[in-house]
Design a protein around this motif. Structure first.
Motif, PDB file in Angstrom:
ATOM      1  N   UNK A 232       1.083  -1.028  -0.347  1.00  0.00           N
ATOM      2  CA  UNK A 232      -0.387   0.416   0.471  1.00  0.00           C
ATOM      3  C   UNK A 232       0.918   1.279   0.093  1.00  0.00           C
ATOM      4  N   UNK A 233       0.568   2.251  -1.038  1.00  0.00           N
ATOM      5  CA  UNK A 233       1.504   3.588  -0.729  1.00  0.00           C
ATOM      6  C   UNK A 233       1.072   4.631  -1.076  1.00  0.00           C
ATOM      7  N   UNK A 234       1.029   5.506  -0.032  1.00  0.00           N
ATOM      8  CA  UNK A 234       0.011   6.618   0.010  1.00  0.00           C
ATOM      9  C   UNK A 234       0.868   7.921  -0.529  1.00  0.00           C
ATOM     10  N   UNK A 235       0.329   8.407  -1.359  1.00  0.00           N
ATOM     11  CA  UNK A 235       2.070   9.931  -2.015  1.00  0.00           C
ATOM     12  C   UNK A 235       3.552   8.963  -2.066  1.00  0.00           C
ATOM     13  N   UNK A 236       4.038   9.525  -1.477  1.00  0.00           N
ATOM     14  CA  UNK A 236       5.633   8.968  -1.782  1.00  0.00           C
ATOM     15  C   UNK A 236       5.702   7.467  -0.640  1.00  0.00           C
ATOM     16  N   UNK A 237       4.680   7.415   0.255  1.00  0.00           N
ATOM     17  CA  UNK A 237       5.178   6.838   1.424  1.00  0.00           C
ATOM     18  C   UNK A 237       4.345   5.493   1.655  1.00  0.00           C
ATOM     19  N   UNK A 238       5.184   4.198   1.826  1.00  0.00           N
ATOM     20  CA  UNK A 238       5.158   3.066   2.122  1.00  0.00           C
ATOM     21  C   UNK A 238       4.375   3.260   3.034  1.00  0.00           C
ATOM     22  N   UNK A 239       2.885   2.264   2.612  1.00  0.00           N
ATOM     23  CA  UNK A 239       2.233   2.264   4.432  1.00  0.00           C
ATOM     24  C   UNK A 239       2.163   0.773   4.943  1.00  0.00           C
ATOM     25  N   UNK A 240       2.680  -0.077   3.497  1.00  0.00           N
ATOM     26  CA  UNK A 240       1.919  -1.301   4.612  1.00  0.00           C
ATOM     27  C   UNK A 240       2.371  -2.383   3.444  1.00  0.00           C
ATOM     28  N   UNK A 241       3.428  -3.824   4.000  1.00  0.00           N
ATOM     29  CA  UNK A 241       2.887  -4.744   3.277  1.00  0.00           C
ATOM     30  C   UNK A 241       2.159  -6.198   3.668  1.00  0.00           C
ATOM     31  N   UNK A 242       1.510  -6.185   2.752  1.00  0.00           N
ATOM     32  CA  UNK A 242       0.898  -7.465   3.044  1.00  0.00           C
ATOM     33  C   UNK A 242       0.622  -8.684   2.331  1.00  0.00           C
ATOM     34  N   UNK A 243       0.646  -9.544   3.357  1.00  0.00           N
ATOM     35  CA  UNK A 243       1.200 -11.036   2.906  1.00  0.00           C
ATOM     36  C   UNK A 243       0.214 -11.646   3.365  1.00  0.00           C
ATOM     37  N   UNK A 244      -0.973 -11.617   3.897  1.00  0.00           N
ATOM     38  CA  UNK A 244      -1.957 -12.643   3.925  1.00  0.00           C
ATOM     39  C   UNK A 244      -3.328 -12.279   3.321  1.00  0.00           C
ATOM     40  N   UNK A 245      -3.417 -11.193   2.745  1.00  0.00           N
ATOM     41  CA  UNK A 245      -4.092 -10.677   2.015  1.00  0.00           C
ATOM     42  C   UNK A 245      -4.155  -9.855   0.689  1.00  0.00           C
ATOM     43  N   UNK A 246      -3.094  -9.876  -0.331  1.00  0.00           N
ATOM     44  CA  UNK A 246      -3.215  -8.465  -1.853  1.00  0.00           C
ATOM     45  C   UNK A 246      -4.220  -8.570  -2.009  1.00  0.00           C
ATOM     46  N   UNK A 247      -4.688  -7.843  -2.356  1.00  0.00           N
ATOM     47  CA  UNK A 247      -6.172  -7.664  -2.570  1.00  0.00           C
ATOM     48  C   UNK A 247      -5.528  -6.895  -4.463  1.00  0.00           C
ATOM     49  N   UNK A 248      -5.087  -6.020  -4.446  1.00  0.00           N
ATOM     50  CA  UNK A 248      -4.640  -5.154  -5.552  1.00  0.00           C
ATOM     51  C   UNK A 248      -4.798  -6.372  -7.100  1.00  0.00           C
ATOM     52  N   UNK A 249      -5.379  -7.431  -6.980  1.00  0.00           N
ATOM     53  CA  UNK A 249      -5.670  -8.288  -8.507  1.00  0.00           C
ATOM     54  C   UNK A 249      -7.167  -7.765  -8.501  1.00  0.00           C
ATOM     55  N   UNK A 250      -7.887  -7.585  -7.314  1.00  0.00           N
ATOM     56  CA  UNK A 250      -9.008  -7.253  -7.453  1.00  0.00           C
ATOM     57  C   UNK A 250      -9.112  -5.934  -8.036  1.00  0.00           C
ATOM     58  N   UNK A 251      -8.960  -4.922  -7.921  1.00  0.00           N
ATOM     59  CA  UNK A 251      -8.745  -3.712  -8.251  1.00  0.00           C
ATOM     60  C   UNK A 251      -8.184  -3.327  -9.493  1.00  0.00           C
TER      61      UNK A 251
END
Length: 52
Positions: A10-29
């Motif tokens: 998860x990225x907000x602007x220039x900041x990495x806010x989260x690394x998600x290894x249990x439920x990445x949902x980018x493919x849904x987006x």
């Protein structure tokens, strides 16, 4: 290196806010925004990696 086959970030602007290894949902987006349904491609790649 640590055995992770698929993760999301998860990225907000220039900041990495989260690394998600249990439920990445980018493919849904991708699909929600009119892109291809890449879930099958991701799972095929994971299965190939696991079978090695």
């Amino acid at each position: 290196k640590r055995g992770l086959l698929f993760a999301g970030i998860d990225v907000i602007g220039p900041y990495l806010t989260e690394i998600n290894v249990t439920s990445p949902t980018g493919i849904r987006q991708v699909k929600a925004f009119g892109g291809p349904d890449i879930a099958v491609l991701i799972w095929d790649a994971i299965e190939r990696k696991v079978k090695r």
